[in-house]
Enzyme design. Structure first.
Site, PDB file in Angstrom:
ATOM      1  N   ASP A 151      42.614  39.254  41.809  1.00 16.74           N
ATOM      2  CA  ASP A 151      43.062  39.403  40.425  1.00 16.74           C
ATOM      3  C   ASP A 151      43.813  40.722  40.232  1.00 16.74           C
ATOM      4  O   ASP A 151      43.447  41.745  40.816  1.00 16.74           O
ATOM      5  CB  ASP A 151      41.839  39.365  39.501  1.00 16.74           C
ATOM      6  CG  ASP A 151      42.200  39.036  38.071  1.00 16.74           C
ATOM      7  OD1 ASP A 151      43.365  38.692  37.807  1.00 16.74           O
ATOM      8  OD2 ASP A 151      41.316  39.129  37.209  1.00 16.74           O
TER       9      ASP A 151
ATOM     10  N   ASN B 236      47.534  41.002  40.034  1.00 16.36           N
ATOM     11  CA  ASN B 236      48.926  41.106  40.486  1.00 16.36           C
ATOM     12  C   ASN B 236      49.887  41.361  39.326  1.00 16.36           C
ATOM     13  O   ASN B 236      50.759  42.231  39.403  1.00 16.36           O
ATOM     14  CB  ASN B 236      49.350  39.819  41.205  1.00 16.36           C
ATOM     15  CG  ASN B 236      48.644  39.614  42.522  1.00 16.36           C
ATOM     16  OD1 ASN B 236      48.164  40.563  43.137  1.00 16.36           O
ATOM     17  ND2 ASN B 236      48.562  38.379  42.968  1.00 16.36           N
TER      18      ASN B 236
ATOM     19  N   ARG C 124      49.236  42.525  36.255  1.00 11.99           N
ATOM     20  CA  ARG C 124      49.011  43.835  35.623  1.00 11.99           C
ATOM     21  C   ARG C 124      49.539  44.965  36.486  1.00 11.99           C
ATOM     22  O   ARG C 124      50.072  45.960  35.977  1.00 11.99           O
ATOM     23  CB  ARG C 124      47.519  44.021  35.347  1.00 11.99           C
ATOM     24  CG  ARG C 124      47.028  43.283  34.113  1.00 11.99           C
ATOM     25  CD  ARG C 124      45.539  43.390  33.960  1.00 11.99           C
ATOM     26  NE  ARG C 124      44.822  42.560  34.926  1.00 11.99           N
ATOM     27  CZ  ARG C 124      43.571  42.761  35.299  1.00 11.99           C
ATOM     28  NH1 ARG C 124      42.892  43.791  34.814  1.00 11.99           N
ATOM     29  NH2 ARG C 124      42.986  41.949  36.148  1.00 11.99           N
TER      30      ARG C 124
ATOM     31  N   ARG D 120      56.465  40.388  36.886  1.00 12.64           N
ATOM     32  CA  ARG D 120      55.209  39.897  37.434  1.00 12.64           C
ATOM     33  C   ARG D 120      55.388  39.322  38.836  1.00 12.64           C
ATOM     34  O   ARG D 120      54.478  39.393  39.668  1.00 12.64           O
ATOM     35  CB  ARG D 120      54.617  38.834  36.502  1.00 12.64           C
ATOM     36  CG  ARG D 120      54.066  39.404  35.207  1.00 12.64           C
ATOM     37  CD  ARG D 120      53.607  38.288  34.272  1.00 12.64           C
ATOM     38  NE  ARG D 120      52.564  37.471  34.867  1.00 12.64           N
ATOM     39  CZ  ARG D 120      51.260  37.755  34.808  1.00 12.64           C
ATOM     40  NH1 ARG D 120      50.850  38.865  34.181  1.00 12.64           N
ATOM     41  NH2 ARG D 120      50.369  36.958  35.353  1.00 12.64           N
TER      42      ARG D 120
ATOM     43  N   THR E 185      43.353  25.466  39.317  1.00  9.35           N
ATOM     44  CA  THR E 185      43.781  24.332  38.502  1.00  9.35           C
ATOM     45  C   THR E 185      44.191  24.789  37.105  1.00  9.35           C
ATOM     46  O   THR E 185      44.949  24.094  36.425  1.00  9.35           O
ATOM     47  CB  THR E 185      42.642  23.298  38.401  1.00  9.35           C
ATOM     48  OG1 THR E 185      41.423  23.965  38.024  1.00  9.35           O
ATOM     49  CG2 THR E 185      42.419  22.592  39.726  1.00  9.35           C
TER      50      THR E 185
ATOM     51  N   ASN F 235      45.855  27.630  36.550  1.00 13.91           N
ATOM     52  CA  ASN F 235      47.089  28.419  36.629  1.00 13.91           C
ATOM     53  C   ASN F 235      48.338  27.638  36.232  1.00 13.91           C
ATOM     54  O   ASN F 235      49.388  28.230  35.975  1.00 13.91           O
ATOM     55  CB  ASN F 235      47.275  28.997  38.029  1.00 13.91           C
ATOM     56  CG  ASN F 235      46.352  30.159  38.336  1.00 13.91           C
ATOM     57  OD1 ASN F 235      46.053  30.443  39.487  1.00 13.91           O
ATOM     58  ND2 ASN F 235      45.866  30.842  37.303  1.00 13.91           N
ATOM     59  N   TRP F 236      48.222  26.308  36.165  1.00 13.35           N
ATOM     60  CA  TRP F 236      49.364  25.507  35.695  1.00 13.35           C
ATOM     61  C   TRP F 236      49.704  25.831  34.250  1.00 13.35           C
ATOM     62  O   TRP F 236      50.802  25.500  33.772  1.00 13.35           O
ATOM     63  CB  TRP F 236      49.056  24.018  35.817  1.00 13.35           C
ATOM     64  CG  TRP F 236      48.845  23.531  37.218  1.00 13.35           C
ATOM     65  CD1 TRP F 236      47.667  23.177  37.794  1.00 13.35           C
ATOM     66  CD2 TRP F 236      49.852  23.339  38.222  1.00 13.35           C
ATOM     67  NE1 TRP F 236      47.873  22.783  39.105  1.00 13.35           N
ATOM     68  CE2 TRP F 236      49.197  22.868  39.392  1.00 13.35           C
ATOM     69  CE3 TRP F 236      51.233  23.524  38.250  1.00 13.35           C
ATOM     70  CZ2 TRP F 236      49.878  22.579  40.570  1.00 13.35           C
ATOM     71  CZ3 TRP F 236      51.917  23.238  39.427  1.00 13.35           C
ATOM     72  CH2 TRP F 236      51.249  22.776  40.561  1.00 13.35           C
TER      73      TRP F 236
ATOM     74  N   SER G 110      35.477  32.368  37.192  1.00 10.26           N
ATOM     75  CA  SER G 110      36.732  31.672  36.897  1.00 10.26           C
ATOM     76  C   SER G 110      36.857  30.348  37.661  1.00 10.26           C
ATOM     77  O   SER G 110      37.893  30.050  38.249  1.00 10.26           O
ATOM     78  CB  SER G 110      37.928  32.583  37.201  1.00 10.26           C
ATOM     79  OG  SER G 110      37.926  33.709  36.355  1.00 10.26           O
TER      80      SER G 110
ATOM     81  N   GLU H 286      26.257  37.082  46.709  1.00  7.91           N
ATOM     82  CA  GLU H 286      26.263  38.408  46.093  1.00  7.91           C
ATOM     83  C   GLU H 286      27.663  38.665  45.522  1.00  7.91           C
ATOM     84  O   GLU H 286      28.665  38.210  46.093  1.00  7.91           O
ATOM     85  CB  GLU H 286      25.927  39.478  47.130  1.00  7.91           C
ATOM     86  CG  GLU H 286      24.546  39.346  47.740  1.00  7.91           C
ATOM     87  CD  GLU H 286      23.436  39.630  46.738  1.00  7.91           C
ATOM     88  OE1 GLU H 286      23.617  40.529  45.897  1.00  7.91           O
ATOM     89  OE2 GLU H 286      22.402  38.949  46.803  1.00  7.91           O
TER      90      GLU H 286
END
Length: 226
Positions: free
Chosen positions: A11, A13, A15, A24, A57, A59-60, A181, A192
């Site tokens: 997570d 990229n 930002r 982006r 799924t 991200n579409w 997510s 963990e």
């Protein structure tokens, strides 16, 4: 503690790019380079399995421009990195709903999986068009009514995309968020978790070692009293 399987939620990229006044898409390219660094480090450490959350799924729902770029980047990466996999003895697997991906990417996935299937080092699972809920639903649809009566956890695991792969020991999430997510919901039941504010393009093998060190200091009870 021995680590058999690391799963990574890569997570930050977008930002990372925005903080630098960049598009982006630049963050996604840098994220790909970070992924290669970490996969090589995992292979050098002889950790048997790593799963990377490449495209979910959900991200579409992003803009058509960003989705199109990501699909192109994934296709380019699969085609271009065969020498990297060979040099590091890495076997590639895909998890997720391949049938819903563009045909060109389906072809690239089939090709790279076939070309790396004989490698004996780290197995890298690429979660592309993957969602944990979707995976479980697809697994259930493989069952007949009669099979439900004799279903066990072990037999159900053989219906998942990750059949034959041990459960996740350690989940690493970069970028500061603290949630799964929809990632490997079944396989992370006793994993963990290690979170860091470091954005994925800045995540290095040194950060990986910090995560592994933190993991080594934990006690995994699996419901038992130790």
């Amino acid at each position: 503690m021995t680590v058999q399987h690391i799963a990574v939620i890569m997570d930050g990229n977008g930002r990372w790019a925005q903080q630098r006044g960049l598009a982006r898409t630049k963050g996604h390219r840098e994220g790909l380079e970070a992924a290669k660094r970490i996969v090589k480090a995992v292979a050098d450490l002889h950790i048997p399995y790593i799963t990377l959350y490449v495209f979910s799924t959900e991200n579409w729902k992003r803009t058509e421009e960003e989705v199109g770029f990501l699909m192109g980047l994934i296709q380019q990466h699969l085609r271009a990195e065969l020498a990297f996999y060979a040099a590091n003895n890495i076997k590639v697997r895909h998890i997720g709903d391949a049938a819903a991906l563009p045909r060109a990417i389906q072809t690239e996935i089939t090709d790279i999986v076939k070309k790396t299937e004989h490698y004996t080092g780290t197995t890298m699972q690429l979660a592309i068009n993957y969602g944990g809920k979707d995976e479980i639903i697809r697994a259930i649809k493989k069952l007949s009514i009669g099979e439900l009566e004799t279903l066990t956890e072990d037999s159900f695991e053989q219906l998942l995309d990750t059949a034959g792969v041990p459960p996740v020991d350690l989940v690493i999430r970069t970028g500061g968020e603290k949630r799964l997510s929809n990632f490997l919901l079944w396989q992370t039941a006793y994993a963990e978790f290690y979170g860091t504010d470091v954005l994925w393009p800045d995540f290095t093998p040194a950060h990986l070692m910090e995560a592994l060190d933190a993991y080594s200091k934990r006690t995994r009870r699996f419901g038992r009293i130790v």
